[in-house]
Design a protein around this motif. Sequence first.
Motif, PDB file in Angstrom:
ATOM      1  N   SER A  34       0.831  -1.207   0.000  1.00  0.00           N
ATOM      2  CA  SER A  34       0.000   0.000   0.000  1.00  0.00           C
ATOM      3  C   SER A  34       0.865   1.257   0.000  1.00  0.00           C
ATOM      4  O   SER A  34       0.576   2.223  -0.705  1.00  0.00           O
ATOM      5  CB  SER A  34      -0.930  -0.009   1.211  1.00  0.00           C
ATOM      6  OG  SER A  34      -1.740   1.153   1.239  1.00  0.00           O
ATOM      7  N   ALA A  35       1.947   1.220   0.794  1.00  0.00           N
ATOM      8  CA  ALA A  35       2.861   2.366   0.821  1.00  0.00           C
ATOM      9  C   ALA A  35       3.537   2.562  -0.530  1.00  0.00           C
ATOM     10  O   ALA A  35       3.730   3.693  -0.995  1.00  0.00           O
ATOM     11  CB  ALA A  35       3.903   2.173   1.921  1.00  0.00           C
ATOM     12  N   SER A  36       3.887   1.446  -1.181  1.00  0.00           N
ATOM     13  CA  SER A  36       4.512   1.517  -2.503  1.00  0.00           C
ATOM     14  C   SER A  36       3.567   2.148  -3.519  1.00  0.00           C
ATOM     15  O   SER A  36       3.973   2.974  -4.345  1.00  0.00           O
ATOM     16  CB  SER A  36       4.928   0.114  -2.956  1.00  0.00           C
ATOM     17  OG  SER A  36       5.451   0.154  -4.269  1.00  0.00           O
ATOM     18  N   ILE A  37       2.290   1.754  -3.456  1.00  0.00           N
ATOM     19  CA  ILE A  37       1.311   2.347  -4.370  1.00  0.00           C
ATOM     20  C   ILE A  37       1.161   3.836  -4.086  1.00  0.00           C
ATOM     21  O   ILE A  37       1.057   4.651  -5.010  1.00  0.00           O
ATOM     22  CB  ILE A  37      -0.042   1.622  -4.233  1.00  0.00           C
ATOM     23  CG1 ILE A  37       0.052   0.220  -4.820  1.00  0.00           C
ATOM     24  CG2 ILE A  37      -1.152   2.403  -4.940  1.00  0.00           C
ATOM     25  CD1 ILE A  37      -1.217  -0.587  -4.688  1.00  0.00           C
ATOM     26  N   GLY A  38       1.166   4.204  -2.807  1.00  0.00           N
ATOM     27  CA  GLY A  38       1.080   5.623  -2.460  1.00  0.00           C
ATOM     28  C   GLY A  38       2.235   6.418  -3.032  1.00  0.00           C
ATOM     29  O   GLY A  38       2.054   7.533  -3.550  1.00  0.00           O
ATOM     30  N   ASN A  39       3.443   5.842  -2.978  1.00  0.00           N
ATOM     31  CA  ASN A  39       4.613   6.511  -3.550  1.00  0.00           C
ATOM     32  C   ASN A  39       4.496   6.617  -5.065  1.00  0.00           C
ATOM     33  O   ASN A  39       4.882   7.624  -5.668  1.00  0.00           O
ATOM     34  CB  ASN A  39       5.888   5.745  -3.188  1.00  0.00           C
ATOM     35  CG  ASN A  39       6.202   5.809  -1.705  1.00  0.00           C
ATOM     36  OD1 ASN A  39       5.792   6.744  -1.020  1.00  0.00           O
ATOM     37  ND2 ASN A  39       6.910   4.815  -1.200  1.00  0.00           N
ATOM     38  N   THR A  40       3.950   5.567  -5.685  1.00  0.00           N
ATOM     39  CA  THR A  40       3.762   5.589  -7.142  1.00  0.00           C
ATOM     40  C   THR A  40       2.749   6.653  -7.539  1.00  0.00           C
ATOM     41  O   THR A  40       2.914   7.340  -8.553  1.00  0.00           O
ATOM     42  CB  THR A  40       3.302   4.210  -7.643  1.00  0.00           C
ATOM     43  OG1 THR A  40       4.224   3.213  -7.212  1.00  0.00           O
ATOM     44  CG2 THR A  40       3.229   4.193  -9.160  1.00  0.00           C
ATOM     45  N   LEU A  41       1.696   6.798  -6.740  1.00  0.00           N
ATOM     46  CA  LEU A  41       0.713   7.850  -7.005  1.00  0.00           C
ATOM     47  C   LEU A  41       1.361   9.232  -6.920  1.00  0.00           C
ATOM     48  O   LEU A  41       1.078  10.113  -7.742  1.00  0.00           O
ATOM     49  CB  LEU A  41      -0.445   7.747  -6.010  1.00  0.00           C
ATOM     50  CG  LEU A  41      -1.444   6.605  -6.271  1.00  0.00           C
ATOM     51  CD1 LEU A  41      -2.368   6.433  -5.074  1.00  0.00           C
ATOM     52  CD2 LEU A  41      -2.267   6.884  -7.526  1.00  0.00           C
ATOM     53  N   SER A  42       2.252   9.423  -5.946  1.00  0.00           N
ATOM     54  CA  SER A  42       2.963  10.701  -5.842  1.00  0.00           C
ATOM     55  C   SER A  42       3.827  10.938  -7.079  1.00  0.00           C
ATOM     56  O   SER A  42       3.923  12.056  -7.592  1.00  0.00           O
ATOM     57  CB  SER A  42       3.826  10.716  -4.573  1.00  0.00           C
ATOM     58  OG  SER A  42       3.022  10.632  -3.416  1.00  0.00           O
ATOM     59  N   TYR A  43       4.460   9.868  -7.553  1.00  0.00           N
ATOM     60  CA  TYR A  43       5.271   9.950  -8.773  1.00  0.00           C
ATOM     61  C   TYR A  43       4.410  10.373  -9.966  1.00  0.00           C
ATOM     62  O   TYR A  43       4.779  11.278 -10.731  1.00  0.00           O
ATOM     63  CB  TYR A  43       5.926   8.596  -9.032  1.00  0.00           C
ATOM     64  CG  TYR A  43       6.571   8.448 -10.391  1.00  0.00           C
ATOM     65  CD1 TYR A  43       7.885   8.849 -10.608  1.00  0.00           C
ATOM     66  CD2 TYR A  43       5.866   7.891 -11.459  1.00  0.00           C
ATOM     67  CE1 TYR A  43       8.480   8.703 -11.857  1.00  0.00           C
ATOM     68  CE2 TYR A  43       6.455   7.743 -12.705  1.00  0.00           C
ATOM     69  CZ  TYR A  43       7.759   8.145 -12.903  1.00  0.00           C
ATOM     70  OH  TYR A  43       8.338   8.006 -14.143  1.00  0.00           O
ATOM     71  N   LEU A  44       3.247   9.733 -10.113  1.00  0.00           N
ATOM     72  CA  LEU A  44       2.367  10.040 -11.239  1.00  0.00           C
ATOM     73  C   LEU A  44       1.814  11.462 -11.149  1.00  0.00           C
ATOM     74  O   LEU A  44       1.660  12.143 -12.164  1.00  0.00           O
ATOM     75  CB  LEU A  44       1.215   9.040 -11.292  1.00  0.00           C
ATOM     76  CG  LEU A  44       1.584   7.610 -11.727  1.00  0.00           C
ATOM     77  CD1 LEU A  44       0.383   6.691 -11.605  1.00  0.00           C
ATOM     78  CD2 LEU A  44       2.109   7.595 -13.162  1.00  0.00           C
ATOM     79  N   GLN A  45       1.514  11.907  -9.936  1.00  0.00           N
ATOM     80  CA  GLN A  45       1.015  13.270  -9.767  1.00  0.00           C
ATOM     81  C   GLN A  45       2.092  14.293 -10.117  1.00  0.00           C
ATOM     82  O   GLN A  45       1.794  15.336 -10.719  1.00  0.00           O
ATOM     83  CB  GLN A  45       0.526  13.451  -8.332  1.00  0.00           C
ATOM     84  CG  GLN A  45      -0.761  12.691  -8.028  1.00  0.00           C
ATOM     85  CD  GLN A  45      -1.023  12.533  -6.546  1.00  0.00           C
ATOM     86  OE1 GLN A  45      -0.290  13.062  -5.711  1.00  0.00           O
ATOM     87  NE2 GLN A  45      -2.074  11.800  -6.207  1.00  0.00           N
ATOM     88  N   THR A  46       3.338  13.986  -9.760  1.00  0.00           N
ATOM     89  CA  THR A  46       4.444  14.873 -10.128  1.00  0.00           C
ATOM     90  C   THR A  46       4.625  14.893 -11.642  1.00  0.00           C
ATOM     91  O   THR A  46       4.847  15.948 -12.251  1.00  0.00           O
ATOM     92  CB  THR A  46       5.751  14.398  -9.458  1.00  0.00           C
ATOM     93  OG1 THR A  46       5.556  14.313  -8.045  1.00  0.00           O
ATOM     94  CG2 THR A  46       6.888  15.366  -9.749  1.00  0.00           C
ATOM     95  N   GLN A  47       4.514  13.705 -12.243  1.00  0.00           N
ATOM     96  CA  GLN A  47       4.617  13.603 -13.704  1.00  0.00           C
ATOM     97  C   GLN A  47       3.515  14.398 -14.382  1.00  0.00           C
ATOM     98  O   GLN A  47       3.757  15.110 -15.373  1.00  0.00           O
ATOM     99  CB  GLN A  47       4.552  12.130 -14.111  1.00  0.00           C
ATOM    100  CG  GLN A  47       4.737  11.869 -15.598  1.00  0.00           C
ATOM    101  CD  GLN A  47       4.450  10.420 -15.944  1.00  0.00           C
ATOM    102  OE1 GLN A  47       3.302   9.999 -15.958  1.00  0.00           O
ATOM    103  NE2 GLN A  47       5.497   9.658 -16.219  1.00  0.00           N
ATOM    104  N   ASP A  48       2.307  14.301 -13.855  1.00  0.00           N
ATOM    105  CA  ASP A  48       1.184  15.028 -14.443  1.00  0.00           C
ATOM    106  C   ASP A  48       1.393  16.535 -14.328  1.00  0.00           C
ATOM    107  O   ASP A  48       1.048  17.284 -15.236  1.00  0.00           O
ATOM    108  CB  ASP A  48      -0.120  14.624 -13.747  1.00  0.00           C
ATOM    109  CG  ASP A  48      -1.324  15.332 -14.336  1.00  0.00           C
ATOM    110  OD1 ASP A  48      -1.629  15.098 -15.523  1.00  0.00           O
ATOM    111  OD2 ASP A  48      -1.958  16.138 -13.617  1.00  0.00           O
ATOM    112  N   GLY A  49       1.967  16.967 -13.201  1.00  0.00           N
ATOM    113  CA  GLY A  49       2.263  18.393 -13.054  1.00  0.00           C
ATOM    114  C   GLY A  49       3.244  18.882 -14.102  1.00  0.00           C
ATOM    115  O   GLY A  49       3.087  19.978 -14.658  1.00  0.00           O
TER     116      GLY A  49
END
Length: 390
Positions: A34-49
Amino acid sequence: MTSGMSATGPSEDAGGLAVSMKMDAAIRRQASASASIGNTLSYLQTQDGAMNTASEILSRIGELKTLSQDVTKNTTDKANYNTEFLQLKEQLSGLTSETFNGLSLFGSESLTVKTSGNPDGGTIQLSGVDLLGSGPLFEDDFSGSSLSSDWTVNSGSPAVNSGVLTLDGSRITLAEAFDEDVSVEVQVRFDNSSDQLDIYNDSNYYLSGYIDGNELPDTDWHTLTFDLATDGTMANLELDGSDFSSATGTVSTASGDISFGLSESGSGDGVEFRNLSVSPQSGVSSSSSVGSVASTADLDSVDIETVKDAIGEVATFRAQNGAQQSRLNFAQEQLNTNRVNLEAAKSRIMDVDVAAESTNLARLNILQQAGASMLQQANQSQQIALKLIG
């Protein structure tokens, strides 16, 4: 009750302790996933920005191009617009070097995200975002049940199964010809020393000697990479990152567009391939409109249609990003549900039932107090009898 555990040692509930230990390990794995997915979501949000920034830059470039075509603008005005354009295109190119904890936000490589705490659990493959078109010109993961129409079968019967292409006495040619120098990467596996792999262009083999199972004696997957040039030569043949050209040697073929093919001519069980990709050596593919805008020399050379196409490409990448975030959110929700229920199941095995034990304690206290009271009354009766006799 003081320990909070229903069993304080293995001798009290050996089976329950074993089950709870496995559940505890699973809970920890679920939490980590779950923590790994949370980190991946942060990565994707940064990418989207970053992609949102790219979209704004492209919109501004389109605006500058339109302004520069205003007949009322003089040479100095247009030069000023061009100055801003040059700065914006540098910023657009610079976005591709952005990272998240050292991991590049943009590129052709995909990411594999673990979505389960189980060792054999599911994964999600996140496609790379090749913003400037520096990724593969062609790739094939052989995921179908047969060879795709991108290939021409010259001889034999190639077999495709579960992401693996098997050539056994077969020869295939990639239908697409490339008009620029390319780099090829493919994973190969030999299971017999008699297997023979050749790489060729038209009727001329790139390898002066084939690669065989003696050079790859194990049955593991190996990554084979090499460069092909439009002058008909092969270079930089490597196996698992180490130079491999001495094992085969290379020969020149005719100049022109690159026609790339694979052949297996041994007497073994065939050679297996997976995850093939062909990328431009230049680093920028002409198929990317964003890359075309970023590589344009000046504002006068900018094509407004290319800018519009580039904005469309970024929009598609952002839609892909949003879809990946949505899927990961659902995967994380499932992980959290699993973890909560595992914790509840473990608690039922190992944690003391406070309500039941409290009730039992109260019952025992009442019985103890009743017994003490009865004993006291019995003692008092004996004393009264003695007084009457005395």
